[in-house]
Design a protein around this motif. Structure first.
Motif, PDB file in Angstrom:
ATOM      1  N   VAL A 104      14.831   3.006   0.875  1.00  0.00           N
ATOM      2  CA  VAL A 104      13.721   2.280   1.493  1.00  0.00           C
ATOM      3  C   VAL A 104      12.799   3.264   2.198  1.00  0.00           C
ATOM      4  O   VAL A 104      13.265   4.135   2.953  1.00  0.00           O
ATOM      5  N   TRP A 105      11.503   3.116   1.969  1.00  0.00           N
ATOM      6  CA  TRP A 105      10.471   3.845   2.701  1.00  0.00           C
ATOM      7  C   TRP A 105       9.603   2.820   3.416  1.00  0.00           C
ATOM      8  O   TRP A 105       9.113   1.866   2.787  1.00  0.00           O
ATOM      9  N   THR A 106       9.406   2.967   4.712  1.00  0.00           N
ATOM     10  CA  THR A 106       8.623   1.983   5.448  1.00  0.00           C
ATOM     11  C   THR A 106       7.736   2.645   6.496  1.00  0.00           C
ATOM     12  O   THR A 106       8.156   3.598   7.160  1.00  0.00           O
ATOM     13  N   ARG A 114       4.881  -6.563   5.864  1.00  0.00           N
ATOM     14  CA  ARG A 114       4.170  -5.811   4.836  1.00  0.00           C
ATOM     15  C   ARG A 114       4.629  -6.236   3.436  1.00  0.00           C
ATOM     16  O   ARG A 114       5.774  -6.652   3.247  1.00  0.00           O
ATOM     17  N   PRO A 115       3.765  -6.096   2.434  1.00  0.00           N
ATOM     18  CA  PRO A 115       4.205  -6.315   1.064  1.00  0.00           C
ATOM     19  C   PRO A 115       5.349  -5.364   0.723  1.00  0.00           C
ATOM     20  O   PRO A 115       5.409  -4.229   1.223  1.00  0.00           O
ATOM     21  N   VAL A 116       6.241  -5.816  -0.128  1.00  0.00           N
ATOM     22  CA  VAL A 116       7.409  -5.039  -0.530  1.00  0.00           C
ATOM     23  C   VAL A 116       7.291  -4.721  -2.023  1.00  0.00           C
ATOM     24  O   VAL A 116       7.086  -5.636  -2.835  1.00  0.00           O
ATOM     25  N   THR A 138       7.113   7.796  -0.236  1.00  0.00           N
ATOM     26  CA  THR A 138       6.457   8.166   1.017  1.00  0.00           C
ATOM     27  C   THR A 138       4.955   7.933   0.989  1.00  0.00           C
ATOM     28  O   THR A 138       4.387   7.273   1.874  1.00  0.00           O
ATOM     29  N   ARG A 139       4.282   8.480  -0.024  1.00  0.00           N
ATOM     30  CA  ARG A 139       2.814   8.366  -0.057  1.00  0.00           C
ATOM     31  C   ARG A 139       2.372   6.923  -0.276  1.00  0.00           C
ATOM     32  O   ARG A 139       1.397   6.454   0.333  1.00  0.00           O
ATOM     33  N   LEU A 140       3.079   6.210  -1.135  1.00  0.00           N
ATOM     34  CA  LEU A 140       2.703   4.822  -1.385  1.00  0.00           C
ATOM     35  C   LEU A 140       2.852   3.986  -0.114  1.00  0.00           C
ATOM     36  O   LEU A 140       1.981   3.174   0.225  1.00  0.00           O
ATOM     37  N   VAL A 147       6.124  -1.505   2.038  1.00  0.00           N
ATOM     38  CA  VAL A 147       7.509  -1.058   2.055  1.00  0.00           C
ATOM     39  C   VAL A 147       7.929  -0.833   0.606  1.00  0.00           C
ATOM     40  O   VAL A 147       7.747  -1.719  -0.248  1.00  0.00           O
ATOM     41  N   VAL A 148       8.474   0.335   0.311  1.00  0.00           N
ATOM     42  CA  VAL A 148       8.857   0.710  -1.053  1.00  0.00           C
ATOM     43  C   VAL A 148      10.373   0.778  -1.148  1.00  0.00           C
ATOM     44  O   VAL A 148      11.039   1.332  -0.261  1.00  0.00           O
TER      45      VAL A 148
END
Length: 526
Positions: A104-106, A114-116, A138-140, A147-148
C-alpha cells in the motif's frame, strides 16, 4: 516493536530479506491497525508505504483450496519489504507458497477518502508479482492523491490447476488464484479507510494477464461489489477455459510428472518445485506452448464466460477502460534476431499458427498487407499481423460487447484507447509494444525496466496516469489534458490514441480489424 513481520507481516526466509527495504524511523514510522493486527510501515518522502502486508494465510498447507484469512496478531508487525511471490518459472523471483501479501502507498493516514487504485499484475496466469519496480505506487499516490495497492496471488498450477473432475474435494481449484484476488479485495474493503482510502471508490486496473484476471472477476459472483471501476491494458478474457479442456491440461501436467490419477493425493505433499517442473508439458489444446493454466468455467466459482455471449450483467454498468498498444507483439517477438531482416518468403514461416493464434493461411495475410499497406516491410507486417490477429482481437470483442450492451440499454460502453507512443526494447527496436503503457499509467518513466524515458515519455505519462486516476476518482477518465473522450460505439468505434499528445480517432486500424474479423476468434487458453 518486533521482527515478527518475518512470519506474520511478510514472507519468511532469506529470500525476502534480499528484497529492497524501506527505512523505518522509530519516531515517525506510520502505524495502522488492520482487521488482523497492527502493522508498521515506512516512509518515502511524504508517502507512507506498507510492503508485504499479509492478507491471507500460507497456502502451502491448503494447496488447491480456497484461501483463508490469516491468524490475527496483537504485536505490531513491520511491513517494510515485499512479500514472496507465488512459485513460478523465474529463478530471480523470491518465491513461496506463502505468498498472499499486498503493498500500500498512501499520501496520508488522515481519514480522508481518497480513490483507491488496485493493480493486478501481468505475466499471464503463470508469472509475475506486485513488486516490479514499474509498479511502485509512490509517484501515482503523490501526484494524483490516490491510494495505490499492488498484490501477489497464486499462479500457474497452484492457482489454476483444475482437479475437480479427477479427484473429490477440489471443486474450486481451477479458480484458486481468482479467489486469492477476491480475498485481497475484501481486505481492501475492510481496511483501506485506515490508510486514507475510500472503500466505496475502488478501481482495479491491470496489464496483460492482470487485465484478463479483471475481466474474469467482472463475471465472478463472489467479486460483486468489491470494486467500482475497472481498466484493462492489453489483457482480455472473452472466454474462460471449459472444464473438459481444463481437465485435459491437468492430465498433461500430471503425465509430465509421471503421476497417475490414482496417486493424485500425493500432490498435497510433493515439493512445489516438482509441481512447477511439470508445467513444461506441451499444451494439448494450444499447440506449441507450455501447458496453459487459467480460470475455468467450473460452475462453482465461475458460472459463465466473462464476455460471451454478452457482458456479464453484474458489471455491465461498471465504468471501464479497455486498451491495447499499437504494436503489441513487438514485445514478444522484437528481441528475437530471427524476426528481423525478413523477406516476403521467410515471413511465411514466421506467421505460424502459434503466432497468429487463428486458422488462416499466412500467404493470404501477407497478400492482403502487401496490397493494403505497401508501405510496411516484412518485419513490420509480422508485428502488425500478429498484433491484429492475436493480441488486439479480444479487446475489440470486449469493446463491441460493451457497446452492444449500452445500445440495448442494459449497461454502458467502455472508453477505449490505443497506445501509439514508441518505447525502446533492449535491442533498440522501437514501437508501442506490449507493456509499454505500464510506466505511463504508473507515472514511472524513470523506473528500472521502463523503455519510455525522457520528456516526451513524461508527457504521455501525464495523459495516461491522469486518465486512470480520474476514472478512479469520478467514474469518468476525462480530464483537462484530454480531448473529449467518448465511449466506444458500433457506429464510430471512438478510440483515444495516446502519444506525446492525445487525440480521438474513429475506428483506427479499421481495415485490419475488418480483415481479421472474417476469421473466428478463439480465446488463447480456452
Amino acid at each position: 516493536m518486533t521482527r515478527r513481520g518475518l512470519t506474520l507481516g511478510v514472507a519468511a526466509g532469506a529470500a525476502v530479506t534480499a528484497l529492497p527495504r524501506l527505512s523505518l524511523a522509530q519516531t515517525t514510522a506510520p502505524t495502522v491497525r488492520t482487521t488482523y493486527g497492527p502493522i508498521i510501515g515506512g516512509r518515502d518522502g511524504d508517502i507512507s508505504v506498507f510492503k508485504g502486508v499479509r492478507y491471507g494465510a500460507d497456502t502451502g498447507p491448503r494447496r488447491f483450496q480456497p484461501p483463508v484469512a490469516p491468524t490475527p496478531w496483537t504485536e505490531p508487525v513491520e511491513t517494510l519489504a515485499y512479500g514472496a511471490s507465488a512459485p513460478q518459472g523465474r529463478p530471480d523471483v523470491p518465491a513461496s507458497e506463502d505468498c498472499l501479501f499486498l503493498n500500500v502507498w498512501t499520501p496520508g493516514l488522515d481519514g480522508e477518502k481518497r480513490p483507491v487504485m488496485v493493480y493486478i499484475h501481468g505475466g499471464a496466469y503463470s508469472n509475475g508479482s506486485g513488486s516490479d519496480p514499474l509498479y511502485d505506487g509512490t509517484r501515482l499516490a503523490r501526484r494524483k492523491d490516490v491510494v495505490v495497492v499492488t498484490l501477489n496471488h497464486r499462479l500457474n498450477v497452484f492457482g489454476y490447476a483444475f482437479l475437480a473432475r479427477l479427484a473429490p474435494g477440489f471443486g474450486s481449484s481451477g479458480n484458486a488464484g481468482q479467489l486469492d484476488l477476491i480475498l485481497a479485495l475484501q481486505w481492501v474493503r475492510d481496511n483501506i479507510a485506515a490508510f486514507g482510502g475510500d472503500p466505496g471508490r475502488v478501481m482495479v486496473f491491470g496489464q496483460s494477464g492482470g487485465g484478463a484476471k479483471i475481466a474474469t472477476l467482472m463475471a465472478t459472483p463472489a467479486a460483486a461489489g468489491l470494486f467500482h471501476t475497472a481498466a484493462t491494458m492489453s489483457g482480455q478474457q472473452v472466454t474462460a477455459s471449459g472444464p473438459i479442456n481444463a481437465t485435459r491440461r491437468t492430465q498433461a501436467w500430471l503425465a509430465a510428472m509421471e503421476l497417475p490419477v490414482e496417486r493424485i493425493g500425493e500432490l498435497a505433499t510433493m515439493p512445489w518445485e516438482t509441481l512447477l517442473e511439470g508445467t513444461s508439458a506441451r499444451d494439448p489444446i494450444l499447440t506449441g506452448s507450455g501447458v496453459y493454466m487459467g480460470p475455468v468455467m467450473d460452475d462453482v466459482v465461475l458460472h459463465r464466460h466473462p464476455f460471451y455471449p454478452d457482458a456479464a450483467p453484474q458489471s455491465a454498468s461498471m465504468p471501464m477502460i479497455i486498451g491495447n498498444t499499437h504494436d503489441e507483439t513487438l514485445g514478444f517477438l522484437g528481441n528475437d534476431p530471427a524476426n528481423a531482416n525478413l523477406t516476403w518468403d521467410t515471413l511465411v514461416g514466421r506467421l505460424t499458427p502459434e503466432q497468429l493464434r487463428i486458422d488462416i493461411q499466412p500467404e493470404t495475410v501477407i497478400a492482403w498487407y502487401r496490397q493494403s499497406h505497401p508501405e510496411l516491410s516484412p518485419d513490420q507486417v509480422l508485428i502488425a499481423a500478429t498484433t491484429a490477429g492475436r493480441s488486439w482481437r479480444g479487446a475489440v470483442i470486449e469493446a463491441e460487447v460493451r457497446a452492444a450492451t449500452a445500445a440495448a440499454g442494459a449497461g454502458r460502453g467502455a472508453w477505449v484507447y490505443q497506445l501509439d507512443f514508441q518505447a525502446s526494447l533492449s535491442n533498440g527496436r522501437k514501437g508501442a509494444y506490449h507493456t509499454a503503457d505500464i510506466p505511463l499509467v504508473f507515472d514511472n518513466v524513470a523506473a528500472a525496466g521502463s523503455g519510455a524515458t525522457g520528456a516526451e515519455a513524461q508527457a504521455a505519462a501525464d495523459l495516461m496516469s491522469g486518465a486512470f486516476a480520474t476514472l478512479a476518482r469520478t467514474g469518468d477518465p476525462n480530464h483537462a489534458g484530454l480531448p473529449d473522450w467518448t465511449p466506444y460505439d458500433l457506429t464510430r468505434r471512438q478510440t483515444m490514441v495516446f502519444d506525446t499528445t492525445a487525440r480521438m480517432a474513429d475506428d483506427p486500424r479499421g481495415d485490419e480489424r475488418a480483415f481479421f474479423s472474417r476469421v473466428p476468434y478463439i480465446q488463447p487458453g480456452t
